[in-house]
Each structure stands twice: as structure tokens, then as C-alpha cells.
Design a protein around this motif. Structure first.
Motif, PDB file in Angstrom:
ATOM      1  N   ASP A   1       7.070  -3.086   8.796  1.00 49.65           N
ATOM      2  CA  ASP A   1       7.349  -4.456   8.359  1.00 49.65           C
ATOM      3  C   ASP A   1       6.612  -4.689   7.038  1.00 49.65           C
ATOM      4  O   ASP A   1       5.374  -4.682   7.016  1.00 49.65           O
ATOM      5  N   PRO A   2       7.328  -4.890   5.923  1.00 48.44           N
ATOM      6  CA  PRO A   2       6.642  -5.046   4.646  1.00 48.44           C
ATOM      7  C   PRO A   2       5.720  -6.263   4.611  1.00 48.44           C
ATOM      8  O   PRO A   2       4.707  -6.245   3.910  1.00 48.44           O
ATOM      9  N   ALA A   3       6.042  -7.309   5.379  1.00 50.73           N
ATOM     10  CA  ALA A   3       5.199  -8.502   5.389  1.00 50.73           C
ATOM     11  C   ALA A   3       3.824  -8.181   5.968  1.00 50.73           C
ATOM     12  O   ALA A   3       2.794  -8.671   5.478  1.00 50.73           O
ATOM     13  N   GLU A   4       3.785  -7.361   7.002  1.00 52.68           N
ATOM     14  CA  GLU A   4       2.498  -6.985   7.607  1.00 52.68           C
ATOM     15  C   GLU A   4       1.680  -6.111   6.675  1.00 52.68           C
ATOM     16  O   GLU A   4       0.444  -6.143   6.707  1.00 52.68           O
ATOM     17  N   LEU A   5       2.376  -5.345   5.822  1.00 51.91           N
ATOM     18  CA  LEU A   5       1.674  -4.472   4.877  1.00 51.91           C
ATOM     19  C   LEU A   5       1.330  -5.185   3.577  1.00 51.91           C
ATOM     20  O   LEU A   5       0.663  -4.610   2.714  1.00 51.91           O
TER      21      LEU A   5
ATOM     22  N   ARG B   1       5.044  -3.648  -5.042  1.00 49.38           N
ATOM     23  CA  ARG B   1       5.759  -2.454  -4.621  1.00 49.38           C
ATOM     24  C   ARG B   1       4.853  -1.549  -3.799  1.00 49.38           C
ATOM     25  O   ARG B   1       3.634  -1.641  -3.872  1.00 49.38           O
ATOM     26  N   GLY B   2       5.486  -0.629  -3.093  1.00 50.07           N
ATOM     27  CA  GLY B   2       4.688   0.342  -2.351  1.00 50.07           C
ATOM     28  C   GLY B   2       5.516   1.107  -1.354  1.00 50.07           C
ATOM     29  O   GLY B   2       6.512   0.601  -0.826  1.00 50.07           O
ATOM     30  N   GLY B   3       5.124   2.336  -1.088  1.00 49.46           N
ATOM     31  CA  GLY B   3       5.827   3.146  -0.109  1.00 49.46           C
ATOM     32  C   GLY B   3       5.460   2.710   1.299  1.00 49.46           C
ATOM     33  O   GLY B   3       4.385   2.144   1.543  1.00 49.46           O
ATOM     34  N   ARG B   4       6.362   2.980   2.218  1.00 49.63           N
ATOM     35  CA  ARG B   4       6.132   2.644   3.619  1.00 49.63           C
ATOM     36  C   ARG B   4       7.123   3.412   4.485  1.00 49.63           C
ATOM     37  O   ARG B   4       8.112   3.954   3.982  1.00 49.63           O
ATOM     38  N   LYS B   5       6.862   3.445   5.782  1.00 48.33           N
ATOM     39  CA  LYS B   5       7.802   4.073   6.687  1.00 48.33           C
ATOM     40  C   LYS B   5       9.021   3.182   6.862  1.00 48.33           C
ATOM     41  O   LYS B   5       8.965   1.966   6.636  1.00 48.33           O
ATOM     42  N   LYS B   6      10.095   3.776   7.307  1.00 48.99           N
ATOM     43  CA  LYS B   6      11.352   3.040   7.403  1.00 48.99           C
ATOM     44  C   LYS B   6      11.242   1.843   8.330  1.00 48.99           C
ATOM     45  O   LYS B   6      11.791   0.777   8.042  1.00 48.99           O
ATOM     46  N   ASP B   7      10.570   1.986   9.439  1.00 54.51           N
ATOM     47  CA  ASP B   7      10.511   0.908  10.434  1.00 54.51           C
ATOM     48  C   ASP B   7       9.361  -0.053  10.203  1.00 54.51           C
ATOM     49  O   ASP B   7       9.165  -0.986  10.989  1.00 54.51           O
TER      50      ASP B   7
END
Length: 477
Positions: free
Chosen positions: A267-271, A259-265
Motif C-alpha cells: 500500500d503506497p499510503a502506508e509507505l 516516488r519509490g519502488g515497492r512490492k506489487k501488493d
């Protein structure tokens, strides 16, 4: 080879969440921490719940006022030992029907639980229904979750006292309506209300109205999830009906972790993240205060509010829905899942069998009953006319809603006739015993033991005809 089962010693005091536990004891009950539930206004499962809530509450509060042929649609008349259900009158002798209905309800619950877990708790349980009504009132008066938390933490003020007073007044009014309606199923509601407010009702009526008012107010207003966690036995034994193919509310860790916060745009895979943004919405909307991401827990009532909340977040993030969804343990592990299993077939078979039996009994149930008891004294006698007579007791039960006038006749032997009443009126619910004498010309008797038939025919309902066999005893020539 050793057959010992490995055992691991667990020290409760080592639990990092329980730093004050120095004695190593385990508390079976935890002091209640108030749960501030966030309202879910939209969502597929919330719409289903709203419909079920309206239907169930409408039935509960409306059916008590409805009548059929002058009788309440549902009325449990305990003093008269009569139970009126949708035009059908049941008596203590019909207790087996009640037992059958309870068995059907139990196996219906078992059957549904093996398929979909605790959907009963989430959508139709009275505790859930009234709790959601009370929470809706709380939301309307005190505001959103954050406003309620802020209000409770704020010092006493006029605004706080007014809002709290309005909320509890509304709760008590709903609880009073609930108590009046419940007692109204035992004490006709129109008479109950008139007698209560004119102080003509007996003390028990006031007691039970007060009892159910207080019980509703405490259970739905104050205790809420505590009833589900500590008082409801279903929460404890439901696990024996679960298996890896039971469809329950579940979080998909394969998709959501880490889990983790991120900006809307972003890419979760890159993070290096999963789809769960760790917003906590699923926890905030849960009425029992659990985190569904921790796995299946007995506290989960299957209300699916967390699914609606998570789907809304997924829509905003442009992610696919279903991070939290109704699924099975096998599906989460990538294995095939079966809808019908041996256990499900077993519960379903018993459910179908009992339902069929109850339907058959009700469909073939005759609204009157005739029993004939032969006099145990002299087997026969002679009257003044020289005819052979036998004495009987006819027991006629009227299980209809209205009085019935029955014509009585006897047949089976040449010249047989009744010497006593040939007509009798039996009130609704009455079981009438009627002494009866029958005689026959001795010249027509060919054997000592003869089969005869008593018949009762209703003048009120021409289709109501009951026949019962008995024996006529006489001398042989």
C-alpha cells in the motif's frame, strides 16, 4: 517606491551537472548522446499513431502512381508552370490560392496547438513518421533496447557487422524509395524510374533523388531527435501558443510523489509514497530522451508514448491509469479548465474565414478565361464595304486538362459581325492571343460609344460558356 526588478545572478559553473565548466560559458549545443528507445507495442495512443502512420505513408507512396483522365493525380510540372491537384490545374496566376492554403495550414497548426499542444509533431510530422519507421526497422534487426545497447558496446564481430549492415541497407532502401517518390511528384514517376535505370534522365533528376535519399537517411536514421531539438523552429515558438488551458502530456506530481519502488501488493499510503514506482519506463520510451516527470519541456513532441508505457505499469500494479496523461496546467492545480478561449476563437475564426474563402474561389473558379483588349490605335475605321470596324485582341486561357475548341460570337448591336476567325482551338494550359475585327453598318449606330459582348462557347464542354463586355466606338449620325 522602488520599481526595480529583482535580478538573480546565475553562475553556470555552479551547475553540479557541469563540473568541468570553469569559464562560466554556456554551450548552446550539446554533443549527441545516442538515445535507445524502448518499443511500445500496445497502448491507445500507439494504436492511433500506427493508423496515422499507415494512412500517411500509404497516401505518400500511392498517390504518386494514381492518374485522373490521363494526368497524374498530383503533379507539379515546373517547366510548364502547371500544378495538377486532384483533377484541378493551377497556374502561376493562381498563386494566391497557394498563399491561402499556406495560411490555412499555419492557422490550423496554431489552432490545434492552443488546444492540444504538439500533437502535430507526435503523430503526423514527416520527421516523426520516418523516424518511427526507421526505429521499427532497427528493432526488428538489432533487437530490443537492451540488446541494441549490448550490441553497440560489444567488440566488432561477424554478427555485429551483419546486423549493422542489414539495418543501414534497409534504411537506405527506404530512403531511396522516399527520394524517388518525392521527385516523382515533379517528374512523372513511371517516366522517372524508366529514365533513371536506363540512364536517360537528366543530371538534376539524379541529383534530387540522391539529395532526398541522403536527407531522409541522415534525418531519420542518424539525427532523429536533433532535428526536433535544434533544427525545427516550431519547437522554439510553440510556447507563445501555450497557456494554462492547453492540453499537453503531463505527469501528475500530486498523485505520483514521492516516488519509490515497492512490492506489487504494498500500500503506497502506508509507505508514504505516491503512485510512481520510479521504474523509468517513461524515459526509456521517449524518442527525445526527456523525463516527463520534470515538467513541461520544449523537447516533448507530444507523442504520448510515455502515457502508454506508464498506463501499462499502472495496470500491473493495480493502480488507476492516468499518472501521466493529456491534461492542462489548471487541471493539475485543481482549477477549472476551458476548451475554447479568446486566443482559440481568434485562430479558429481566421481558419474558418480562410477555408471558406478558398472553397468559394475553387467552387466558382471557371476553367477558362476571356479577356478583351481594345486596339489602342485608331478608335474606328471604315472597310471596303463602307461598314465601321473596330479591332480587338481576344486573350483566351484554357485552364482545363484537355484542349478546348471555342466558337466565338459577338452581340450587343444590330447587325454586328466578326470579320476574323469564329473558331479557335486552345491547348490545355495555353493562353492564346487572337486578333479580332468587328464591323457594324454605320446606319445602325446611334451613339459613339456602345457596349458589346464577346462570347466563347466550348465544343468540347457545352457547359463552358464565357462572356466579356467591351466597347464599340463609331461615328454618330
Amino acid at each position: 517606491m522602488s520599481n526595480e526588478i529583482p535580478v538573480k545572478q546565475i553562475d553556470p559553473s555552479s551547475d553540479p551537472s557541469d563540473k568541468n565548466n570553469k569559464s562560466g560559458t554556456v554551450e548552446l549545443y550539446a554533443s549527441r548522446k545516442k538515445i535507445y528507445v524502448k518499443e511500445v507495442k500496445e497502448g491507445f495512443f500507439q494504436r492511433i499513431r500506427n493508423v496515422s502512420l499507415l494512412v500517411l505513408m500509404g497516401m505518400y507512396f500511392l498517390f504518386v502512381w494514381l492518374t485522373l483522365d490521363g494526368q497524374p493525380l498530383i503533379h507539379f510540372d515546373l517547366p510548364a508552370r502547371e500544378f495538377h491537384l486532384y483533377g484541378l490545374t493551377l497556374y502561376p496566376k493562381d498563386f494566391f490560392l497557394l498563399s491561402g492554403l499556406l495560411i490555412i495550414a499555419a492557422f490550423g497548426l496554431f489552432f490545434i496547438t492552443t488546444l492540444f499542444g504538439r500533437v502535430w509533431c507526435g503523430y503526423t510530422c514527416p520527421q516523426t513518421v520516418w523516424t518511427f519507421i526507421f526505429m521499427w526497422v532497427e528493432e526488428r534487426i538489432e533487437g530490443s533496447r537492451n540488446k541494441r545497447m549490448k550490441l553497440d558496446k560489444s567488440p566488432r564481430s561477424t554478427q555485429k557487422v551483419v546486423k549493422k549492415s542489414l539495418k543501414h541497407t534497409a534504411w537506405l532502401l527506404i530512403a531511396l524509395a522516399t527520394g524517388l517518390t518525392f521527385v516523382g511528384y515533379f517528374y512523372p514517376i513511371r517516366e522517372l524510374i524508366a529514365d533513371l535505370f536506363t540512364l536517360q534522365a537528366n543530371g538534376w533528376a539524379y541529383f534530387w533523388v540522391g539529395f532526398f535519399t541522403l536527407a531522409t537517411y541522415l534525418n531519420a536514421g542518424w539525427m532523429r531527435e536533433q532535428v526536433c531539438l535544434y533544427m525545427c523552429p516550431y519547437a522554439r515558438f510553440q510556447s507563445v501558443m501555450f497557456d494554462p488551458d492547453t492540453r499537453v502530456v503531463s505527469y501528475d506530481p500530486n498523485r505520483g510523489e514521492p516516488r519509490g519502488g515497492r512490492k506489487k501488493d504494498a500500500d503506497p499510503a502506508e509507505l508514504g509514497l505516491g503512485d510512481c514506482i520510479d521504474c523509468g519506463q517513461c524515459v526509456q520510451v521517449c524518442p527525445t530522451g526527456i523525463d516527463i516527470r520534470d515538467g513541461l519541456q520544449y523537447e516533448c513532441i507530444g507523442c504520448a508514448l510515455c502515457i502508454d508505457a506508464c498506463d501499462e505499469v499502472m495496470d500491473k500494479m493495480n493502480y488507476p491509469r492516468g499518472l501521466i496523461r493529456y491534461t492542462t496546467e489548471n487541471e493539475l492545480e485543481g482549477k477549472p479548465s476551458k476548451l475554447m478561449r479568446p486566443r482559440t476563437f481568434g485562430y479558429g475564426a481566421v481558419l474558418a474565414l480562410m477555408t471558406g474563402a478558398i472553397v468559394f474561389v475553387l467552387a466558382t473558379r471557371v476553367p477558362a478565361q476571356l479577356d478583351v483588349l481594345k486596339d489602342r490605335g485608331a478608335p474606328f475605321g471604315f472597310n471596303g464595304q463602307g461598314r465601321v470596324e473596330n479591332s480587338y485582341t481576344l486573350k483566351i486561357a484554357n485552364m482545363t486538362e484537355v484542349p478546348q475548341t471555342f466558337n466565338i460570337s459577338v452581340s450587343g448591336m444590330e447587325g454586328i459581325q466578326l470579320l476574323t476567325n469564329t473558331q479557335v482551338t486552345v491547348d490545355s494550359g495555353e493562353n492564346r492571343a487572337l486578333p479580332t475585327v468587328v464591323d457594324v453598318d454605320p446606319e445602325t449606330i446611334t451613339q459613339s460609344n456602345n457596349i458589346i459582348r464577346f462570347r466563347i462557347t466550348s465544343e468540347t464542354d457545352e457547359s463552358l460558356i464565357i462572356e466579356t463586355e467591351s466597347r464599340f466606338v463609331g461615328p454618330t449620325r
